[in-house]
Structures are given as structure tokens and as C-alpha cells.
Scaffold this motif. Structure first.
Motif, short mmCIF file in Angstrom:
data_model
loop_
_atom_site.label_atom_id
_atom_site.label_comp_id
_atom_site.label_asym_id
_atom_site.label_seq_id
_atom_site.Cartn_x
_atom_site.Cartn_y
_atom_site.Cartn_z
N ALA A 85 0.74 -1.10 -0.07
CA ALA A 85 -0.28 -0.21 0.01
C ALA A 85 0.94 1.47 -0.03
O ALA A 85 0.38 2.27 -0.18
N GLY A 86 2.21 1.12 0.02
CA GLY A 86 2.99 2.42 0.11
C GLY A 86 2.96 2.71 1.41
O GLY A 86 2.49 1.92 2.27
N VAL A 87 3.66 4.13 1.85
CA VAL A 87 3.68 4.41 3.05
C VAL A 87 2.53 5.40 3.65
O VAL A 87 2.17 6.35 3.00
N ILE A 88 1.87 4.82 4.20
CA ILE A 88 0.54 5.38 4.82
C ILE A 88 0.90 5.66 6.27
O ILE A 88 0.96 4.88 7.26
N GLY A 89 1.05 7.14 6.55
CA GLY A 89 1.49 7.69 7.92
C GLY A 89 0.21 7.71 8.75
O GLY A 89 -0.83 7.62 8.20
N TRP A 90 0.53 8.17 9.77
CA TRP A 90 -0.51 8.49 10.59
C TRP A 90 -1.67 7.37 11.07
O TRP A 90 -2.73 7.63 11.15
N VAL A 91 -1.53 6.23 10.85
CA VAL A 91 -2.30 5.16 11.07
C VAL A 91 -1.97 4.44 12.19
O VAL A 91 -2.63 4.71 13.48
N GLY A 92 -0.88 3.75 12.58
CA GLY A 92 -0.44 3.08 13.52
C GLY A 92 -0.28 3.84 14.95
O GLY A 92 -0.78 3.64 15.82
N LEU A 93 0.38 5.09 14.61
CA LEU A 93 0.46 5.91 15.83
C LEU A 93 -0.72 6.27 16.24
O LEU A 93 -0.81 6.31 17.71
N VAL A 94 -1.72 6.63 15.61
CA VAL A 94 -2.93 7.23 16.12
C VAL A 94 -3.76 6.17 16.76
O VAL A 94 -4.39 6.23 17.81
N VAL A 95 -3.99 4.97 15.92
CA VAL A 95 -4.95 3.96 16.25
C VAL A 95 -4.35 3.36 17.74
O VAL A 95 -4.91 3.00 18.76
N ALA A 96 -2.94 3.26 17.84
CA ALA A 96 -2.58 2.52 18.78
C ALA A 96 -2.69 3.45 20.07
O ALA A 96 -3.13 2.94 21.23
N ASN A 97 -2.64 4.52 19.95
CA ASN A 97 -3.01 5.62 21.38
C ASN A 97 -4.28 5.60 21.55
O ASN A 97 -4.74 5.60 22.66
N ALA A 98 -5.13 5.70 20.46
CA ALA A 98 -6.53 5.57 20.60
C ALA A 98 -7.14 4.37 21.46
O ALA A 98 -7.96 4.40 22.47
N ALA A 99 -6.39 3.25 21.02
CA ALA A 99 -6.84 1.86 21.47
C ALA A 99 -6.44 2.06 23.03
O ALA A 99 -7.19 1.37 23.75
N ARG A 100 -5.11 2.36 23.30
CA ARG A 100 -4.69 2.41 24.57
C ARG A 100 -5.57 3.20 25.57
O ARG A 100 -5.82 2.54 26.81
N ILE A 101 -6.37 4.46 25.25
CA ILE A 101 -7.46 4.72 26.04
C ILE A 101 -8.46 3.87 26.44
O ILE A 101 -8.76 3.74 27.49
N ILE A 102 -8.85 3.07 25.62
CA ILE A 102 -9.86 2.01 25.85
C ILE A 102 -9.46 1.03 26.62
O ILE A 102 -9.91 0.49 27.64
N THR A 103 -8.27 0.35 26.23
CA THR A 103 -7.89 -1.05 27.12
C THR A 103 -6.88 -0.85 28.20
O THR A 103 -6.65 -1.69 29.00
N GLY A 104 -6.19 0.36 28.03
CA GLY A 104 -5.05 0.44 29.13
C GLY A 104 -3.92 -0.13 28.26
O GLY A 104 -3.93 -0.58 27.18
N PRO A 105 -2.54 0.25 29.14
CA PRO A 105 -1.26 -0.26 28.13
C PRO A 105 -1.29 -1.78 28.23
O PRO A 105 -0.19 -2.36 27.47
N ASN A 106 -1.91 -2.62 28.82
CA ASN A 106 -1.52 -4.01 28.83
C ASN A 106 -1.60 -4.55 27.40
O ASN A 106 -2.77 -4.70 26.95
N LEU A 107 -0.67 -5.21 26.93
CA LEU A 107 -0.65 -5.48 25.43
C LEU A 107 -1.52 -6.72 25.10
O LEU A 107 -1.70 -7.09 23.81
N VAL A 108 -1.79 -7.53 26.35
CA VAL A 108 -2.73 -8.72 26.16
C VAL A 108 -4.01 -8.25 25.39
O VAL A 108 -4.56 -8.82 24.70
N ARG A 109 -4.62 -7.25 26.03
CA ARG A 109 -5.82 -6.56 25.28
C ARG A 109 -5.51 -5.41 24.26
O ARG A 109 -6.40 -5.30 23.47
#
Lengths: 260, 329
Positions: free
Chosen positions: B255-279
Motif C-alpha cells: 500500500a505504500g507509506v501510509i502515515g498516521w495510522v499506527g501511531l494514532v490508532v495505537a494511542n486511541a486503543a490504549r485509552i480504551i484498553t489500558g497499556p496491557n498488550l494482552v488486550r
């Protein structure tokens, strides 16, 4: 004479051309608190790092249960030896339970995750240390004293044969200092743990240890029973401080008078 | 907590059906479902052949590409952020994107076909990360976080300048637009063939990262503490870097270089689940898939001309990230 659980024989460590540890030997036995004291830069933390196998001494050997530590895998080593760090700079807001659970890491198989069994064990340990109420709290949002208790809980969950602590009373208020040191003493007695700790304050070492090693410039200046080591003469020569040791209700207290 | 995964899976599946049905040629969602089911159970055909061709050969690969890319970038980001103890780390921290971009430029200048180009891109990403690791290496075999990040920046800078040099040399009427378009990222060229050859790489690395996810928590406590907890940090770090690099390189080659996906989504998800990588890892992956699929739907449906995906993800991602940062200080 009981057998030492951990033993360092003649270890030296260099950082570039600086000689940080000079031919240190020590024996640590079960059910005793062994304190390492000395002024800043004496090599206390380096010695601790060697004992933890974080760094390898340039010469000399460290033995655990009579076997050289090099013969242990990291996991095997950490099922016997646990560590309570002094500074813990948290980045992510894990819960207390999640942090303590990480102590189970060396006991889990590859790819395994902690299960209910490990969780129950964590709950028991938190109960024992009377910090169950912190279980679901974020460990970034608890006090310094509570955090130290949590890190001790993690160490207990991990391994309580040898517990190595870096200044367990640092940055705590006087009540928390006493609570933590009492707890350490109790752990050594009740769990037959060998506790090795770097202690900042000679007064604490005098009150709460079974044996003390006094370091200066990487050298073992003196080691032995607390009241043989923490003496006004030793403190004057190593720290350069004039002190008096007074007895109050059976407790020996170090009173610093002035810096020389 | 199980429920959130289920909830996200349902959203993702529904969004997949919707995404297949919308486009220049509209196909009713029910027909889409029938066409898909007919692959497994034979049912009566009440659709025309062209519909089936559109569903399977045009829209399916693109949607699968979006799902894999979104999930791969986001789960890699979540893990790398833990490893580097820094929530601002993106999946491209070690220079994958510039290395991959360089590979793409070389392939375009040489006039290679799509398939060979993907190989070049994949190899470029791997080479760049290997260079970062070699540069940042210390006596323990794996570098400290700081030197790794710095060498990632250095290697990234090196390849970015090579990319610029190639843009300068490229024919401005034929090659240059192709390079520019590729660098902005697009899922338009994902084909079933490319999915098939990328499948083993992505499946293996996703599975490996998923299985080790609890362990990566421990790396997030720092080198010494992780060691004191019995972790063989060098080995675990290496595994983390190798598998995230393979995964990210695979997505970039699609898909080429698609910026601003991993960084943003991982932080948004961390708000929901907390930092424990299991979730955090599964929720990140699912949210990333949903997010990129939704953005790609916008990219191909908003206007008559397709909008490069990278432009949309940063347009949406930057303000969202700003909001997350402000809200969580």
C-alpha cells in the motif's frame, strides 16, 4: 555454619580505566539482611549490578547455590533472585495487579500468559502486604511508599530466596521508611529470604541488618556485625563525618554531628 | 473486555460488506453477501458475472489489503511503543518507510513490473531496519532505545535523500508522477496475487507478535528491570523488531507509506484498553483495520478521482492525535 546461598569471590570491575570494584568477596546467607553501605560513588550500585548479573565482573566469580551464575539461564537465575529497583520511571499506566503479575514471568513457559492461578497468587501476596486495595489502581497514580510496596510484592511473587534491593527507603517519608525496613526484616525471618540491600543511611543499616559491608572507592573497608561496622571511627574515615552513636530504649541511633 | 473484541469484529465484518458494495458500480450488500457465501456453499446465482468479477478481483483484494495494512501498522505501533517506552513511536521509527520508498523508486526507475517492485519495496524496508540495528548496536548485541531511535532517524534521513535524488533524476512526465503517487500511499494496486505472496509473511509475523504480546509488556519497563524479571531482553527485542519489520514492510509493499495510522490508532486503543498488550494488541489491530478500511472507502468514493490514502490518513489522523494528546496530557 550454614552454607551461603550467594557468594562473590574476589570480583573486580572497571569502567574504561577506572577501577570501580576492587577484589570484593562476600557471602550471603538465607534468613539474613545484608546491607551494603558507603558514600556516593563507592561502587555500591555496581556491586549490586554484578550480583544481579546485569554486568559481568572483569575478574572473579559469583556463585548462586554453589554454581557459577554464568551457568544459569536468565529465567533460572530469576526464579531464585528477585530485584526491587530504587527508581522506577513509569511510562504507561499499568494497574498494580498487572505490574505484580509480571513477577511471574520467569515461571511461565515461552508464549504463555499468566492465568487465574498466577492472578490468585498475586492477590494473596497483595493481601499479605496489606495493599489489596491498590490492586486495580494505576501504579502511576499511587504514592512513593505504595509504589515501593508494590515493587516488593512483585519481587516476592517472583522469587524470595534472594531479594536484592537498591535503597529501599530512598525518597520515602519517615513512617514509610520504617514500615518498609520492618517489612524487609520480617521477610528475611519469615520467608528465610536472603536480602541484600544498598542502604543510604548508616543508621538504617545499623538498625535493620544482620551483617554490613562498608565500601569506599570500590574497596571493602570493613564487613561484619552491624555494631562492629557502624562505629564513629569507621563513619569518620569513610564518610568524613563526625557522629555519635547513642542508645535509646535498646535501639542504637546514629547521630551525625558535623562534616569534617 | 472480551466483548469489545467481538463488537469490533462485527463492525469490521459489516464494514467489509459495505465496502465491497459501494464504489463506481454499486452492488447491493445482500448480493455481495450471496456472492461471498457462494464460494463456500453453492447457492442459486441471481447476479451477473461482472458483479462477481468486481467483487473478487477488484474490491476484495483492495479491502483485504486495507484490513491487513491497518491491522499490521496498528499492532506493530502498539508493540514498538511499549518496547521503546514511548507512546509517540510510529511503526516507521527504524526507517522502514524510507528504505521501502527507496526500493520503490529504484523499481519504478528500472521500469519493473508490480510484482518485482513489491519485492524491492519489501527488501528496502528490511535493509533500512537492519542498517539501523547495526548502527545502533552496542556490546550487548541490541542497542539501547535512544541509540536505536537515533540510528533510525539517521538511516531514514539517508534513504530520504536518496529518494529525493531519484525524484530529481526521474522523467518528470512518466516516472516522477508514479513515484510521487506511490509515496503518498494507495491501496489501488493490491491484487489477489500480491495478497497470496504476502500472506505467509504477514500471517507468521502477526501470529508471532500476537503470541508474545504479554512478554512485550516487560520490555516496556526498561532494560534492567526486564532482565531482573527473567527476560532474555536481547532475544525478545530482536524478535519484536524482526516481526514488526516484516509486517510493516509487507504492508508498505502493498500500500505504500501510509502515515498516521499506527501511531494514532495505537494511542486511541490504549485509552480504551489500558497499556496491557494482552488486550491492547487485538483491539489495536481491529481498530486499525476498521479505520483504514473506512478511510480507504472515503479515498475512492468522495470524488471521481481517487484521493491518495496518505493524504487522508494524515488529514484525519493529525487532528485526532492532537485531541488524544490534549485530552490525556
Amino acid at each position: 555454619m550454614h552454607k551461603a546461598i550467594m557468594e562473590a569471590s574476589d570480583i573486580s570491575f572497571f569502567y574504561k580505566d577506572r577501577h570501580i570494584l576492587k577484589n570484593i568477596s562476600l557471602k550471603i546467607n538465607a534468613a539474613e539482611v545484608f546491607s551494603i553501605i558507603g558514600p556516593n560513588g563507592a561502587g555500591k550500585t555496581t556491586l549490586l549490578n554484578c550480583l544481579l548479573d546485569f554486568i559481568k565482573p572483569a575478574s572473579g566469580k559469583i556463585y548462586l547455590n554453589g554454581k557459577p551464575v554464568d551457568d544459569y539461564g536468565r529465567g533460572d537465575f530469576c526464579r531464585i533472585v528477585s530485584f526491587v529497583p530504587q527508581m522506577h520511571r513509569p511510562v504507561f499506566n499499568y494497574t498494580v495487579e498487572e505490574i505484580v503479575l509480571m513477577g511471574k514471568n520467569p515461571h511461565l513457559r515461552e508464549f504463555a500468559m499468566p492465568s487465574q492461578k498466577e492472578r490468585d497468587e498475586v492477590s494473596e501476596t497483595l493481601e499479605e502486604l496489606k495493599i489489596s486495595h491498590l490492586k486495580k489502581r494505576h501504579y502511576t497514580k499511587i504514592s512513593g511508599g505504595e509504589l515501593r510496596m508494590v515493587l516488593i510484592a512483585r519481587a516476592l511473587v517472583q522469587a524470595s530466596r534472594v531479594i536484592i534491593m537498591d535503597e529501599p527507603a530512598a525518597h520515602l517519608d519517615i513512617k514509610n521508611q520504617l514500615d518498609i525496613l520492618e517489612l524487609i526484616k520480617k521477610m528475611a525471618v519469615e520467608r528465610k529470604a536472603a536480602v541484600v540491600m544498598v542502604v543510604h543511611d548508616p543508621a538504617h543499616a545499623l538498625l535493620y541488618s544482620d551483617r554490613i559491608m562498608l565500601l569506599k572507592d570500590g574497596e571493602n573497608v570493613a564487613s561484619g556485625k552491624p555494631d562492629e561496622i557502624v562505629t564513629p571511627e569507621n563513619l569518620a574515615s569513610v564518610y568524613g563525618v563526625e557522629t555519635k552513636i547513642i542508645e535509646f530504649e535498646g535501639r542504637k541511633i546514629v547521630v551525625p554531628i558535623k562534616s569534617k | 473486555m472480551k466483548n469489545i473484541n467481538l463488537f469490533l469484529i462485527i463492525i469490521l465484518l459489516s464494514l467489509c460488506v459495505v465496502s465491497v458494495s459501494i464504489g463506481k458500480y454499486y452492488i447491493h450488500p445482500l448480493t455481495v453477501m450471496k456472492i461471498m457465501i457462494s464460494k463456500v456453499i453453492p447457492i442459486e446465482r441471481d447476479w451477473i458475472d461482472q458483479m462477481e468479477t468486481i467483487v473478487w478481483n477488484i474490491r476484495f483484494p483492495r479491502i483485504a489489503g486495507a484490513v491487513i495494512t491497518g491491522a499490521g501498522l496498528s499492532m506493530s505501533a502498539a508493540i514498538l511503543q511499549s518496547m521503546f517506552q514511548n507512546p509517540l513511536v510510529s511503526p516507521f521509527i527504524l526507517g522502514v518507510s524510507s528504505g521501502a520508498g527507496f526500493g520503490a523508486c529504484v523499481a519504478i526507475l528500472l521500469g519493473l513490473d508490480r510484482f518485482t517492485m513489491q519485492l524491492f519495496v519489501f527488501a528496502g524496508g528490511i535493509i533500512a531496519v537492519s542498517m539501523s540495528c547495526l548502527l545502533g548496536k552496542d556490546s550487548s548485541g541490541v542497542g539501547s532505545k535512544m541509540t536505536m531511535v537515533l540510528s533510525g532517524v539517521i538511516v531514514g534521513g539517508f534513504f530520504t535523500s536518496l529518494i529525493s535524488a531519484m525524484k530529481y533524476m526521474a522523467d518528470p512526465y512518466t516516472k516522477l508522477p508514479e513515484i510521487v503517487f506511490w509515496l503518498m500511499g494507495s491501496l489501488a494496486y493490491v491484487s489477489n496475487e500480491s495478497l497470496i505472496w504476502l500472506m505467509p509473511v504477514t500471517a507468521v509475523s502477526m501470529a508471532a507478535l500476537f503470541m508474545c504480546r504479554w512478554k512485550f509488556n516487560i520490555l516496556g519497563l526498561g532494560e534492567y528491570e526486564a532482565k531482573a524479571l527473567g527476560e532474555n531482553t536481547g532475544r525478545l527485542k530482536a524478535a519484536g523488531i524482526i516481526f514488526t519489520t516484516m509486517l510493516v514492510s509487507a504492508t508498505v509493499s502493498m500500500a505504500g507509506v501510509i502515515g498516521w495510522v499506527g501511531l494514532v490508532v495505537a494511542n486511541a486503543a490504549r485509552i480504551i484498553t489500558g497499556p496491557n498488550l494482552v488486550r491492547l494488541v487485538p483491539v489495536s489491530a481491529l481498530m486499525g483495520a476498521i479505520y483504514l478500511l473506512a478511510v480507504d472507502d472515503m479515498a475512492r468514493n468522495i470524488s471521481d478521482v481517487e484521493i491518495p490514502l496518505g493524504i487522508l490518513t494524515s488529514l484525519v489522523g493529525a487532528p485526532v492525535f492532537m485531541y488524544i494528546l490534549k485530552k490525556n496530557n
